[in-house]
Write an enzyme that holds these catalytic residues in place. Structure first.
Site, PDB file in Angstrom:
ATOM      1  N   GLY A   1      20.645  92.240  45.903  1.00 58.92           N
ATOM      2  CA  GLY A   1      20.435  92.489  47.333  1.00 58.92           C
ATOM      3  C   GLY A   1      21.436  91.689  48.147  1.00 58.92           C
ATOM      4  CG  LEU A   2      22.857  93.285  52.009  1.00 59.93           C
ATOM      5  CD1 LEU A   2      22.349  93.812  53.361  1.00 59.93           C
ATOM      6  CD2 LEU A   2      24.382  93.244  51.995  1.00 59.93           C
ATOM      7  N   PRO A   3      23.094  88.999  50.750  1.00 58.11           N
ATOM      8  CG  PRO A   3      25.176  87.940  51.006  1.00 58.11           C
ATOM      9  CD  PRO A   3      24.533  89.308  50.913  1.00 58.11           C
TER      10      PRO A   3
ATOM     11  CB  SER B   1      18.030  90.662  50.681  1.00 58.26           C
ATOM     12  OG  SER B   1      18.462  90.193  49.429  1.00 58.26           O
TER      13      SER B   1
ATOM     14  CB  THR C   1      17.070  82.313  46.279  1.00 60.19           C
ATOM     15  OG1 THR C   1      18.390  82.827  46.245  1.00 60.19           O
ATOM     16  CG2 THR C   1      17.030  80.961  45.612  1.00 60.19           C
TER      17      THR C   1
ATOM     18  CB  SER D   1      24.705  91.895  41.176  1.00 55.27           C
ATOM     19  OG  SER D   1      23.355  91.705  41.498  1.00 55.27           O
TER      20      SER D   1
HETATM   21  N1  LIG Z   1      32.186  86.193  50.034  1.00 60.38           N
HETATM   22  C1  LIG Z   1      30.896  86.083  49.730  1.00 60.38           C
HETATM   23  N2  LIG Z   1      30.148  87.184  49.464  1.00 60.38           N
HETATM   24  C2  LIG Z   1      28.845  87.063  49.150  1.00 60.38           C
HETATM   25  N3  LIG Z   1      28.183  85.878  49.064  1.00 60.38           N
HETATM   26  C3  LIG Z   1      28.893  84.751  49.320  1.00 60.38           C
HETATM   27  C4  LIG Z   1      30.260  84.792  49.669  1.00 60.38           C
HETATM   28  N4  LIG Z   1      30.690  83.519  49.858  1.00 60.38           N
HETATM   29  C5  LIG Z   1      29.652  82.721  49.631  1.00 60.38           C
HETATM   30  N5  LIG Z   1      28.566  83.439  49.311  1.00 60.38           N
HETATM   31  C6  LIG Z   1      27.261  82.846  48.936  1.00 60.38           C
HETATM   32  O1  LIG Z   1      27.213  82.888  47.529  1.00 60.38           O
HETATM   33  C7  LIG Z   1      26.088  83.610  47.065  1.00 60.38           C
HETATM   34  C8  LIG Z   1      26.502  84.840  46.250  1.00 60.38           C
HETATM   35  O2  LIG Z   1      26.770  84.485  44.946  1.00 60.38           O
HETATM   36  P1  LIG Z   1      26.442  85.498  43.777  1.00 60.38           P
HETATM   37  O3  LIG Z   1      26.902  84.848  42.550  1.00 60.38           O
HETATM   38  O4  LIG Z   1      25.033  85.915  43.891  1.00 60.38           O
HETATM   39  O5  LIG Z   1      27.388  86.747  44.166  1.00 60.38           O
HETATM   40  S1  LIG Z   1      27.879  87.928  43.216  1.00 60.38           S
HETATM   41  O6  LIG Z   1      26.709  88.433  42.474  1.00 60.38           O
HETATM   42  O7  LIG Z   1      28.904  87.427  42.331  1.00 60.38           O
HETATM   43  O8  LIG Z   1      28.415  88.977  44.106  1.00 60.38           O
HETATM   44  C9  LIG Z   1      25.335  84.116  48.273  1.00 60.38           C
HETATM   45  O9  LIG Z   1      24.059  83.563  48.086  1.00 60.38           O
HETATM   46  P2  LIG Z   1      22.697  84.321  48.427  1.00 60.38           P
HETATM   47  O10 LIG Z   1      22.578  84.123  49.901  1.00 60.38           O
HETATM   48  O11 LIG Z   1      21.674  83.540  47.655  1.00 60.38           O
HETATM   49  O12 LIG Z   1      22.756  85.736  48.041  1.00 60.38           O
HETATM   50  C10 LIG Z   1      26.054  83.581  49.475  1.00 60.38           C
HETATM   51  O13 LIG Z   1      25.277  82.640  50.117  1.00 60.38           O
HETATM   52  N1  LIG Z   2       9.213  89.436  52.039  1.00 60.50           N
HETATM   53  C1  LIG Z   2      10.107  88.443  51.938  1.00 60.50           C
HETATM   54  N2  LIG Z   2      10.554  88.059  50.729  1.00 60.50           N
HETATM   55  C2  LIG Z   2      11.474  87.070  50.589  1.00 60.50           C
HETATM   56  N3  LIG Z   2      12.005  86.373  51.633  1.00 60.50           N
HETATM   57  C3  LIG Z   2      11.603  86.725  52.883  1.00 60.50           C
HETATM   58  C4  LIG Z   2      10.648  87.768  53.090  1.00 60.50           C
HETATM   59  N4  LIG Z   2      10.445  87.897  54.417  1.00 60.50           N
HETATM   60  C5  LIG Z   2      11.212  86.961  55.007  1.00 60.50           C
HETATM   61  N5  LIG Z   2      11.922  86.241  54.103  1.00 60.50           N
HETATM   62  C6  LIG Z   2      12.852  85.124  54.413  1.00 60.50           C
HETATM   63  O1  LIG Z   2      14.181  85.558  54.128  1.00 60.50           O
HETATM   64  C7  LIG Z   2      14.975  84.456  53.688  1.00 60.50           C
HETATM   65  C8  LIG Z   2      15.600  84.829  52.359  1.00 60.50           C
HETATM   66  O2  LIG Z   2      16.469  83.802  51.923  1.00 60.50           O
HETATM   67  P1  LIG Z   2      16.921  83.670  50.418  1.00 60.50           P
HETATM   68  O3  LIG Z   2      15.735  83.734  49.515  1.00 60.50           O
HETATM   69  O4  LIG Z   2      17.809  82.459  50.319  1.00 60.50           O
HETATM   70  O5  LIG Z   2      17.768  85.015  50.218  1.00 60.50           O
HETATM   71  P2  LIG Z   2      18.905  85.352  49.164  1.00 60.50           P
HETATM   72  O6  LIG Z   2      18.665  84.519  47.942  1.00 60.50           O
HETATM   73  O7  LIG Z   2      18.762  86.821  48.928  1.00 60.50           O
HETATM   74  O8  LIG Z   2      20.196  85.003  49.843  1.00 60.50           O
HETATM   75  C9  LIG Z   2      14.052  83.245  53.589  1.00 60.50           C
HETATM   76  O9  LIG Z   2      14.199  82.489  54.760  1.00 60.50           O
HETATM   77  C10 LIG Z   2      12.652  83.882  53.546  1.00 60.50           C
HETATM   78  O10 LIG Z   2      11.639  83.064  54.095  1.00 60.50           O
END
Ligand SMILES: Nc1ncnc2c1ncn2[C@@H]1O[C@H](COP(=O)(O)OS(=O)(=O)O)[C@@H](OP(=O)(O)O)[C@H]1O
Ligand SMILES: Nc1ncnc2c1ncn2[C@@H]1O[C@H](COP(=O)(O)OP(=O)(O)O)[C@@H](O)[C@H]1O
Length: 179
Positions: free
Chosen positions: A14-16, A18, A21, A88
């Site tokens: 999913g999107l960052p 979303s 984690t 991913s």
């Molecule tokens: N350019 C760019 N694009 C996407 N994400 C970025 C980027 N730079 C840093 N980050 C931070 O790094 C986390 C993504 O790492 P991932 O290993 O999950 O990415 S991937 O699966 O290889 O695409 C991702 O963490 P999550 O927020 O937990 O998804 C971002 O916070």
């Molecule tokens: N249904 C839900 N499930 C998971 N997180 C949620 C939901 N609704 C709101 N959130 C909030 O969205 C954010 C997600 O952050 P995080 O888990 O770090 O996302 P990711 O790992 O995809 O980047 C957190 O602040 C969390 O409290």
């Protein structure tokens, strides 16, 4: 301690922002309290430890995720329930990951769904703000693509559900698959 002969891999995409984690960690904690052996492999952690050389081009993400797939496979074949939480973003790379894992253990693709607008609103790490200003290149959703799964095994709509609801849905799904 529940000793499974074989674990499974639950891959959250999913999107960052979303919720990948948050949900992986909460459900892993619940399963661990129930006696399962569990590991969470998370993008930030793997990039800090195992893959500090990984960047964000398509090729770099693919290599990083294929390494993760092998680690997850090794853990799961030894009875561990593995959660992989990675953006991913590319369909073909997720297919490759699935191919690696499912040669030996069950693999489930879980789509953690939230719109880009909602993820920008949440912006838990302040990275969207920087990406929108052009300070981070190849940022998924802003300056790089995200290809949603076409037939995921489970969808968690974190924009419509609160954390507790999504957590319950994921936990129930995992328990059903583990039998
Ligand atoms: N350019 C760019 N694009 C996407 N994400 C970025 C980027 N730079 C840093 N980050 C931070 O790094 C986390 C993504 O790492 P991932 O290993 O999950 O990415 S991937 O699966 O290889 O695409 C991702 O963490 P999550 O927020 O937990 O998804 C971002 O916070
Ligand atoms: N249904 C839900 N499930 C998971 N997180 C949620 C939901 N609704 C709101 N959130 C909030 O969205 C954010 C997600 O952050 P995080 O888990 O770090 O996302 P990711 O790992 O995809 O980047 C957190 O602040 C969390 O409290």
């Amino acid at each position: 301690m529940k000793c499974l002969d074989k674990g499974s891999v639950f891959w959250l995409t999913g999107l960052p922002g979303s919720g990948k984690t948050t949900l992986a960690k909460r459900v892993a904690k619940k399963l661990s309290e129930m006696g399962y052996r569990v590991e969470v492999l998370d993008g930030d952690w793997v990039r800090k430890t195992i893959n500090p050389d990984a960047g964000f081009t398509k090729e770099e993400r693919a290599l990083h995720l294929k390494r993760v797939a092998w680690i997850a496979r090794l853990l799961a074949r030894n009875g561990v329930v593995v959660f992989c939480s990675f953006v991913s973003p590319y369909r073909d790379v997720r297919e490759e990951v699935k191919r690696i894992v499912s040669e030996e253990v069950p693999f489930y693709e879980i789509y953690v769904k939230a719109s880009l607008e909602e993820c920008i609103r949440r912006d838990p790490k302040g990275l969207y703000k920087k990406a929108l200003k052009g300070e981070i290149k190849n940022f998924t959703g802003v300056s790089d693509p995200y290809e949603p799964p076409e037939s995921p095994d489970l969808v968690l709509d974190t924009e419509k559900e609160d954390v507790e609801e999504s957590e319950k849905k994921l936990l129930n799904f995992v328990l059903e698959k583990l039998g």
